[in-house]
Scaffold this motif. Structure first.
Motif, mmCIF file in Angstrom:
data_model
loop_
_atom_site.group_PDB
_atom_site.id
_atom_site.type_symbol
_atom_site.label_atom_id
_atom_site.label_comp_id
_atom_site.label_asym_id
_atom_site.label_seq_id
_atom_site.Cartn_x
_atom_site.Cartn_y
_atom_site.Cartn_z
ATOM 1 N N LEU A 29 -1.257 -5.168 -27.445
ATOM 2 C CA LEU A 29 -0.545 -5.744 -26.309
ATOM 3 C C LEU A 29 0.898 -6.093 -26.666
ATOM 4 C CD1 LEU A 29 -3.418 -7.957 -24.886
ATOM 5 C CD2 LEU A 29 -2.282 -6.085 -23.680
ATOM 6 N N GLU A 30 1.091 -6.560 -27.898
ATOM 7 C CA GLU A 30 2.445 -6.884 -28.351
ATOM 8 C C GLU A 30 3.325 -5.628 -28.347
ATOM 9 O OE1 GLU A 30 4.698 -8.514 -32.392
ATOM 10 O OE2 GLU A 30 2.520 -8.733 -32.192
ATOM 11 N N CYS A 31 2.758 -4.515 -28.810
ATOM 12 C CA CYS A 31 3.512 -3.260 -28.834
ATOM 13 C C CYS A 31 3.841 -2.796 -27.411
ATOM 14 C CB CYS A 31 2.717 -2.178 -29.559
ATOM 15 S SG CYS A 31 2.549 -2.431 -31.348
ATOM 16 N N TYR A 32 2.852 -2.879 -26.523
ATOM 17 C CA TYR A 32 3.081 -2.418 -25.156
ATOM 18 C C TYR A 32 4.127 -3.284 -24.451
ATOM 19 C CZ TYR A 32 -1.332 0.097 -25.932
ATOM 20 O OH TYR A 32 -2.327 0.909 -26.427
ATOM 21 N N GLU A 33 4.079 -4.595 -24.683
ATOM 22 C CA GLU A 33 5.062 -5.476 -24.041
ATOM 23 C C GLU A 33 6.469 -5.214 -24.574
ATOM 24 O OE1 GLU A 33 4.642 -7.137 -21.470
ATOM 25 O OE2 GLU A 33 2.464 -7.322 -21.313
ATOM 26 N N LYS A 34 6.575 -4.895 -25.857
ATOM 27 C CA LYS A 34 7.886 -4.548 -26.427
ATOM 28 C C LYS A 34 8.416 -3.269 -25.773
ATOM 29 C CE LYS A 34 7.554 -6.715 -31.000
ATOM 30 N NZ LYS A 34 7.451 -6.456 -32.463
ATOM 31 N N ALA A 35 7.513 -2.330 -25.529
ATOM 32 C CA ALA A 35 7.923 -1.093 -24.869
ATOM 33 C C ALA A 35 8.409 -1.375 -23.450
ATOM 34 C CB ALA A 35 6.764 -0.101 -24.843
ATOM 35 N N LEU A 36 7.747 -2.324 -22.784
ATOM 36 C CA LEU A 36 8.149 -2.666 -21.414
ATOM 37 C C LEU A 36 9.473 -3.429 -21.381
ATOM 38 C CD1 LEU A 36 4.710 -3.611 -19.819
ATOM 39 C CD2 LEU A 36 6.123 -1.603 -19.317
ATOM 40 N N GLU A 37 9.811 -4.070 -22.471
ATOM 41 C CA GLU A 37 11.136 -4.717 -22.541
ATOM 42 C C GLU A 37 12.244 -3.666 -22.504
ATOM 43 O OE1 GLU A 37 11.223 -7.162 -25.996
ATOM 44 O OE2 GLU A 37 9.654 -8.532 -25.278
ATOM 45 N N ILE A 38 11.955 -2.501 -23.074
ATOM 46 C CA ILE A 38 12.934 -1.412 -23.075
ATOM 47 C C ILE A 38 12.954 -0.721 -21.710
ATOM 48 C CG2 ILE A 38 13.585 0.785 -24.159
ATOM 49 C CD1 ILE A 38 12.065 -0.204 -26.683
ATOM 50 N N LYS A 39 11.760 -0.519 -21.151
ATOM 51 C CA LYS A 39 11.653 0.178 -19.857
ATOM 52 C C LYS A 39 10.629 -0.570 -18.990
ATOM 53 C CE LYS A 39 10.966 4.813 -17.917
ATOM 54 N NZ LYS A 39 10.529 6.201 -18.216
ATOM 55 N N PRO A 40 11.066 -1.583 -18.256
ATOM 56 C CA PRO A 40 10.154 -2.487 -17.538
ATOM 57 C C PRO A 40 9.237 -1.818 -16.525
ATOM 58 C CG PRO A 40 12.356 -3.413 -17.658
ATOM 59 C CD PRO A 40 12.464 -2.000 -18.133
ATOM 60 N N ASN A 41 9.650 -0.697 -15.945
ATOM 61 C CA ASN A 41 8.848 -0.063 -14.897
ATOM 62 C C ASN A 41 8.130 1.202 -15.366
ATOM 63 O OD1 ASN A 41 9.512 -2.009 -12.974
ATOM 64 N ND2 ASN A 41 11.379 -0.916 -12.385
ATOM 65 N N TYR A 44 3.092 4.338 -17.209
ATOM 66 C CA TYR A 44 2.123 4.683 -18.254
ATOM 67 C C TYR A 44 1.849 3.484 -19.159
ATOM 68 C CZ TYR A 44 0.022 6.970 -22.297
ATOM 69 O OH TYR A 44 -0.820 7.313 -23.317
ATOM 70 N N VAL A 45 2.900 2.813 -19.587
ATOM 71 C CA VAL A 45 2.741 1.663 -20.479
ATOM 72 C C VAL A 45 2.052 0.499 -19.757
ATOM 73 C CG1 VAL A 45 3.904 0.018 -21.990
ATOM 74 C CG2 VAL A 45 4.752 2.364 -21.833
ATOM 75 N N MET A 46 2.411 0.286 -18.492
ATOM 76 C CA MET A 46 1.760 -0.789 -17.737
ATOM 77 C C MET A 46 0.254 -0.539 -17.607
ATOM 78 S SD MET A 46 4.348 -2.042 -14.728
ATOM 79 C CE MET A 46 5.030 -0.468 -14.235
ATOM 80 N N ASN A 47 -0.114 0.715 -17.414
ATOM 81 C CA ASN A 47 -1.546 1.038 -17.381
ATOM 82 C C ASN A 47 -2.199 0.756 -18.728
ATOM 83 O OD1 ASN A 47 -2.314 1.837 -14.762
ATOM 84 N ND2 ASN A 47 -1.429 3.875 -15.024
ATOM 85 N N MET A 48 -1.487 1.057 -19.821
ATOM 86 C CA MET A 48 -2.018 0.788 -21.158
ATOM 87 C C MET A 48 -2.269 -0.707 -21.357
ATOM 88 S SD MET A 48 -2.453 3.695 -22.660
ATOM 89 C CE MET A 48 -2.557 3.389 -24.433
ATOM 90 N N VAL A 49 -1.379 -1.535 -20.824
ATOM 91 C CA VAL A 49 -1.576 -2.990 -20.882
ATOM 92 C C VAL A 49 -2.867 -3.360 -20.163
ATOM 93 C CG1 VAL A 49 -0.691 -5.224 -20.108
ATOM 94 C CG2 VAL A 49 0.873 -3.538 -21.098
ATOM 95 N N GLY A 50 -3.062 -2.790 -18.986
ATOM 96 C CA GLY A 50 -4.279 -3.073 -18.225
ATOM 97 C C GLY A 50 -5.536 -2.647 -18.953
#
Length: 229
Positions: A29-41, A44-50
């Motif tokens: 989750l930490e990795c996915y949230e860091k990725a979303l900091e770079i590209k918030p929308n 694919y990453v948001m689904n990975m968080v889910g």
């Protein structure tokens, strides 16, 4: 977005997925949230968080994560089906039905959609309707043991114990240590008065998982009934 940031996202997602596979969901989750900091929308990453939140049983948080996707892409089939799964696990079957109906309008023949529709209907105690969808899954994918097992459970709840046993056997022929199938087969055999076979299944269940809910009581009830024969 430049190539460097895209590469950073790819690295973070790969690290997150690897951590998830090792059971380290916090790191994932930490990795996915860091990725979303770079590209918030990034959908694919948001689904990975889910998916990760669902994997650790944080179902309300997972539902919220998939909502983030659906606000951007209301027809995202992965978010709709995965959110439905989280809602089913959270036992919010009414909301799950609303969401899976949306998914069914988009992809009416999607096996995951059909299976989750069955699961949702079963959760609402509409087992006859659920079986209709499990049958559709099995017709499309004859080796879908999840649908076979769930159909067996719905048949059991409809008190069709003989027919339910057939489906539990199909599952157990594929995986003899499928604990829930063993337990339900034992209960179905018990309800048919076949106590020797029932005890065999229930004792195997106990051996495989001593923490199976109510297994000791089920074994005791079989033993007591055998004593009265």
């Amino acid at each position: 977005m430049d190539d460097i940031n895209e590469q950073k996202i790819d690295v973070l997602v790969d690290e997150g997925y690897a951590a998830e596979q090792q059971g380290d969901y916090a790191k994932a989750l930490e990795c996915y949230e860091k990725a979303l900091e770079i590209k918030p929308n990034d959908i694919y990453v948001m689904n990975m968080v889910g998916y990760a939140l669902t994997g650790i049983g944080k179902y309300p948080e997972a539902v919220d994560a998939f909502d983030r996707v659906l606000r951007i892409d209301p027809k995202n089939i992965h978010a709709l089906t995965s959110q439905t799964e989280a809602l089913v696990m959270f036992r919010d079957f009414h909301t799950a039905l609303y969401q899976i109906d949306k998914a069914q309008k988009i992809e009416p023949n999607n096996i995951d959609v059909l299976f989750l529709k069955g699961m949702t209907l079963a959760g609402l105690k509409k087992d006859k309707e659920a079986i209709h969808f499990y049958d559709k899954v099995i017709k499309k994918s004859p080796n879908h043991y999840g649908a076979m097992f769930r159909k067996g459970v719905s048949l059991y709840r409809l008190e069709k114990y003989g027919e339910s046993t057939k489906y539990f056997d199909m599952v157990l022929n594929h995986n003899p240590e499928f604990i829930e199938a063993l337990m339900f087969k034992g209960l179905a055999l018990r309800n048919r008065g076949m106590f020797k076979g029932a005890l065999n299944c229930l004792r195997q269940t106990l051996e495989l998982n001593p923490d199976t809910p109510n297994i000791q009581e089920a074994i005791k009830s079989c033993e007591e009934r055998m004593n009265f024969q």
